[in-house]
Design an enzyme around this catalytic site. Sequence first.
Site, PDB file in Angstrom:
ATOM      1  N   PHE A   1      10.690   2.405  38.588  1.00 36.71           N
ATOM      2  CA  PHE A   1       9.268   2.706  38.787  1.00 36.71           C
ATOM      3  C   PHE A   1       8.430   1.626  38.124  1.00 36.71           C
ATOM      4  O   PHE A   1       8.931   0.863  37.293  1.00 36.71           O
ATOM      5  CB  PHE A   1       8.944   4.069  38.155  1.00 36.71           C
ATOM      6  CG  PHE A   1       8.281   5.025  39.104  1.00 36.71           C
ATOM      7  CD1 PHE A   1       9.012   5.685  40.074  1.00 36.71           C
ATOM      8  CD2 PHE A   1       6.909   5.261  39.029  1.00 36.71           C
ATOM      9  CE1 PHE A   1       8.400   6.559  40.947  1.00 36.71           C
ATOM     10  CE2 PHE A   1       6.291   6.148  39.913  1.00 36.71           C
ATOM     11  CZ  PHE A   1       7.039   6.791  40.863  1.00 36.71           C
TER      12      PHE A   1
ATOM     13  N   GLN B   1      -7.459   5.331  36.736  1.00 38.42           N
ATOM     14  CA  GLN B   1      -6.395   4.634  37.445  1.00 38.42           C
ATOM     15  C   GLN B   1      -6.643   4.643  38.951  1.00 38.42           C
ATOM     16  O   GLN B   1      -6.856   5.693  39.540  1.00 38.42           O
ATOM     17  CB  GLN B   1      -5.055   5.307  37.164  1.00 38.42           C
ATOM     18  CG  GLN B   1      -3.897   4.662  37.902  1.00 38.42           C
ATOM     19  CD  GLN B   1      -2.572   5.003  37.255  1.00 38.42           C
ATOM     20  OE1 GLN B   1      -1.993   6.046  37.517  1.00 38.42           O
ATOM     21  NE2 GLN B   1      -2.112   4.141  36.376  1.00 38.42           N
TER      22      GLN B   1
ATOM     23  N   HIS C   1      -4.629   4.062  42.106  1.00 32.87           N
ATOM     24  CA  HIS C   1      -3.233   3.944  42.541  1.00 32.87           C
ATOM     25  C   HIS C   1      -3.166   2.900  43.648  1.00 32.87           C
ATOM     26  O   HIS C   1      -3.979   2.930  44.573  1.00 32.87           O
ATOM     27  CB  HIS C   1      -2.735   5.297  43.041  1.00 32.87           C
ATOM     28  CG  HIS C   1      -1.241   5.365  43.154  1.00 32.87           C
ATOM     29  ND1 HIS C   1      -0.548   4.647  44.101  1.00 32.87           N
ATOM     30  CD2 HIS C   1      -0.319   6.045  42.439  1.00 32.87           C
ATOM     31  CE1 HIS C   1       0.753   4.892  43.953  1.00 32.87           C
ATOM     32  NE2 HIS C   1       0.912   5.741  42.958  1.00 32.87           N
TER      33      HIS C   1
ATOM     34  N   LEU D   1      -1.883  10.264  48.592  1.00 28.79           N
ATOM     35  CA  LEU D   1      -0.966   9.448  47.787  1.00 28.79           C
ATOM     36  C   LEU D   1       0.306   9.081  48.546  1.00 28.79           C
ATOM     37  O   LEU D   1       0.917   9.914  49.209  1.00 28.79           O
ATOM     38  CB  LEU D   1      -0.586  10.246  46.525  1.00 28.79           C
ATOM     39  CG  LEU D   1       0.483   9.634  45.613  1.00 28.79           C
ATOM     40  CD1 LEU D   1      -0.031   8.371  44.952  1.00 28.79           C
ATOM     41  CD2 LEU D   1       0.907  10.645  44.550  1.00 28.79           C
TER      42      LEU D   1
ATOM     43  N   GLU E   1       4.681   5.519  44.315  1.00 27.68           N
ATOM     44  CA  GLU E   1       5.231   4.262  43.821  1.00 27.68           C
ATOM     45  C   GLU E   1       6.752   4.256  43.988  1.00 27.68           C
ATOM     46  O   GLU E   1       7.391   3.205  43.982  1.00 27.68           O
ATOM     47  CB  GLU E   1       4.879   4.181  42.327  1.00 27.68           C
ATOM     48  CG  GLU E   1       5.066   2.880  41.653  1.00 27.68           C
ATOM     49  CD  GLU E   1       4.354   2.912  40.289  1.00 27.68           C
ATOM     50  OE1 GLU E   1       3.114   2.834  40.263  1.00 27.68           O
ATOM     51  OE2 GLU E   1       5.044   3.033  39.269  1.00 27.68           O
TER      52      GLU E   1
ATOM     53  N   ARG F   1       0.411  -0.231  37.480  1.00 18.82           N
ATOM     54  CA  ARG F   1      -0.473   0.094  38.600  1.00 18.82           C
ATOM     55  C   ARG F   1      -1.782  -0.688  38.578  1.00 18.82           C
ATOM     56  O   ARG F   1      -2.283  -1.088  39.626  1.00 18.82           O
ATOM     57  CB  ARG F   1      -0.782   1.588  38.591  1.00 18.82           C
ATOM     58  CG  ARG F   1       0.400   2.382  39.048  1.00 18.82           C
ATOM     59  CD  ARG F   1       0.120   3.862  39.048  1.00 18.82           C
ATOM     60  NE  ARG F   1       1.328   4.564  39.469  1.00 18.82           N
ATOM     61  CZ  ARG F   1       1.503   5.876  39.390  1.00 18.82           C
ATOM     62  NH1 ARG F   1       0.534   6.638  38.927  1.00 18.82           N
ATOM     63  NH2 ARG F   1       2.614   6.425  39.791  1.00 18.82           N
TER      64      ARG F   1
ATOM     65  N   HIS G   1      -6.987   7.807  41.302  1.00 15.32           N
ATOM     66  CA  HIS G   1      -5.801   8.659  41.200  1.00 15.32           C
ATOM     67  C   HIS G   1      -5.733   9.467  39.905  1.00 15.32           C
ATOM     68  O   HIS G   1      -5.301  10.614  39.916  1.00 15.32           O
ATOM     69  CB  HIS G   1      -4.566   7.755  41.299  1.00 15.32           C
ATOM     70  CG  HIS G   1      -3.257   8.463  41.255  1.00 15.32           C
ATOM     71  ND1 HIS G   1      -2.936   9.462  42.153  1.00 15.32           N
ATOM     72  CD2 HIS G   1      -2.185   8.325  40.441  1.00 15.32           C
ATOM     73  CE1 HIS G   1      -1.702   9.896  41.878  1.00 15.32           C
ATOM     74  NE2 HIS G   1      -1.240   9.238  40.843  1.00 15.32           N
TER      75      HIS G   1
ATOM     76  N   ARG H   1      -2.112   4.257  32.738  1.00 20.10           N
ATOM     77  CA  ARG H   1      -0.932   5.111  32.649  1.00 20.10           C
ATOM     78  C   ARG H   1       0.218   4.551  33.475  1.00 20.10           C
ATOM     79  O   ARG H   1       0.019   4.045  34.573  1.00 20.10           O
ATOM     80  CB  ARG H   1      -1.271   6.519  33.157  1.00 20.10           C
ATOM     81  CG  ARG H   1      -0.072   7.441  33.234  1.00 20.10           C
ATOM     82  CD  ARG H   1      -0.446   8.842  33.618  1.00 20.10           C
ATOM     83  NE  ARG H   1      -0.899   8.995  34.979  1.00 20.10           N
ATOM     84  CZ  ARG H   1      -0.110   8.966  36.061  1.00 20.10           C
ATOM     85  NH1 ARG H   1       1.185   8.742  35.938  1.00 20.10           N
ATOM     86  NH2 ARG H   1      -0.625   9.148  37.261  1.00 20.10           N
TER      87      ARG H   1
END
Lengths: 584, 236
Positions: free
Chosen positions: A119, A240, A242, A252, A255, A286, A353, A395
């Site tokens: 990730f 954030q 995304h 969404l 990722e 991100r 996000h 994050r």
Amino acid sequence: MSLPILKFDAVVVGGGGAGLRAALQLSEAGVKTVVLSKVFPTRSHTAAAQGGISASFGNSEEDNWHWHMYDTVKGADWLGDQDSIEFMCKQATEAVAELEHYGMPFDRLENGKIYQRPFGGHMAEFGKKPVRRACAVADRTGHAMLHALYQRNVKAQTHFFVEWMALDLIRDKDGDVVGITALEMETGQVYIIRAKAVLFATGGSGRIYQASTNAFINTGDGVGMALRAGLPVEDIEFWQFHPTGLYGAGVLITEGVRGEGGYLLNANGERFMERYAPTAKDLASRDVVSRAMQVEINEGRGCGAGKDHVLLKLDHLGAEVIDQRLPGIREISIQFLGIDPVKQPIPVVPTCHYMMGGIPTNYRGEVVDGVDEKIVKGFYAAGECACASVHGANRLGTNSLLDLVVFGKSAGNSVIEFVKNMSEAKELPENAAEFTLARLAKLEAATSGEKLADVRRDMQICMQQHASVFRTQKVLDEGVANILDVYKRTQNLYIDDKSKVFNTARVEALEFLNTIEVAVATMIAARERTESRGAHAREDYPDRNDEKWMKHTLYYSKDNRLEYKEVHTKPLSVDYIPPAKRVY
Amino acid sequence: MAKTMKFSIYRYNPDTDAKPYYQDYEVELGEHDKKLLNALVKLKEELDDSVSFRRSCREGVCGSDAMNINGRNGLACLTDLDSLKEPVVLNPIPGLPVIRDLIVDMTQFFHQYHSIKPYVIDEQPMPENERLQSPEDRKELDGVIECILCACCTTSCPSFWWNPDKFLGPAALLHAYRFLADSRDQATNERLNDLNDPYRLFRCHTIMNCVDVCPKHLNPTKAIGKIKELMVSRMV
């Protein structure tokens, strides 16, 4: 007017991952608890999390929590509190094992252990190479986690008030939290809930933006209530974006697609992330990927007729891998764009996000106020509404689900400790509900003025235009003027529907009065921070400035005041990780 | 010219209405309004804020916006406007008491779900890390754990309409199978005993409306069949 008063030892506001994990801790300890949720708990937005939950089991290759901690500190661009980060990363394997014990149906490796995938920003050996740390249930990890937590609460016989909305915090003359006011949607009745402890797990507020991966219910209720009660919100300028929101729809796309080997392409068919992040490439943090995408678009290398998005290619993974590991995003892509990713790339665009900021807490989930971090007695917060602060300025993917269970449990334990030596809840102040009732009466009385949908849309447009991926002084100054203007209009807010029973127009208006508080806080805090750090990217101040800005923002709604407090640089047991240049 | 669409919506507000009625609306659609939920949100924002329905994630994972759409249960957020005949007739999902407009009281539905003990039962001491489960055993759960408890299936089932208090309904039965199928669960016998009842399980007459309407393409009828197989194999 007097309201009915209900009494509990603890009230948990919010039935998503953090609220359910906290409730479980409380129920199993025999604390008389109620969980309020605006929606049936399994409808909470935790259900929409896709890619995984991080824990350094090292099931596929070597890993340990020190590396996880380093990645989180670096991902946070050194704005995270290192005591909280150590606490979370060290507890991760235990927390995820607990979820497995509750019945969460993780995907498995051949040896029967939990399946883990790479990730963004998850690296081995302190940033050297990608590592498999994200524990996954296909691309439906949040859904599986939320259901498992709810199911475990059914077993523990947790008491729920479903489709109840908390309206305001009640604080006494010492500033201690002694309860809340709340609306039962089905009847329209307002109650006072008196409690020894109130735990907020109200989630995020992504609906301040026009384009958001967030659900309609993510309206910043907890932050709104805290601000109205005179408490601050921390680091709220950090939002954030995304990288892979579905173009046009905002939904969404995990990722995990890139974790499984997918990558981004610009209009020239170039895998552009190689230029921005030579080591991690498409699996950089991100904020890094979102900025790179925005640069590609801004410089004319976007795709489609409007050159306004990029493409996420995954067809090379093959139908089998996609159907086994990423079935949900295949379905979403077909459903919303008519594009089957087995054959064609998915159009994506950076999309709001996650709220890195929130109600300031320590790693025990106790809410703290001010530069000196004075504990607010009786008040706890966990999950996205809280700022512990583990995510700092950005994050890492899969740290959100981890945050929910680690700090949900930790806050639950703190509540247990707090209530066990308390024979009675503190007295309610006189006229405890006066403030709430006045707010409701005003909304009730208004029959003309500013229409909810209009003001809300203008807030979202303002945030989208003035507090997006890239920011400048001019854009933010205009944004502040603009958003304060929108805020003024909320004074004249009205709705047509005045009925009692399940009045969703009233609920939306009350939600919006929370959301707008978050929007104003965001814009004002962002305007002041003259540096680039994590998700706060200033074109006019492109560098991080640790000397001046390695500090947390505290915003108070009274007079839109800002204060700044130190970042916690003392981890619990390990050495401090000093700031370094952030390269992926 | 902007595209408009006609809707006929079930209205009932116990505060003011002696009985339910249908109200007609014509909604102007924007270029991004592709799903039924987009149209309903627009209607509520622009035409009539009293029209009441549940919604949250708008991507088919929370299960809030189940409704009866032109006679068939579905999620508003996953239903293409293009696929609908006008006027689009919207009703609450059938078989449950209406609270207001398209919002139903789901107490009975969740009561049945809770009654099957929807949690893994394994009273042995837990290991420090995860329990092991083979990929093959885990695969048994595919096609059942995706359920979002929207109630499209259960409220399209005639057996549930007639006996909502006694027949578990397809959603609860799908979950009953989910725990029977989980290699980690140790309560197979108790679960089967509980289900071995002329109503709880055996009111399923394989009408298969549940399979037809499930927005997640799950197959409760197949799960029910597997429960019956487990019962038979237990006897021999």
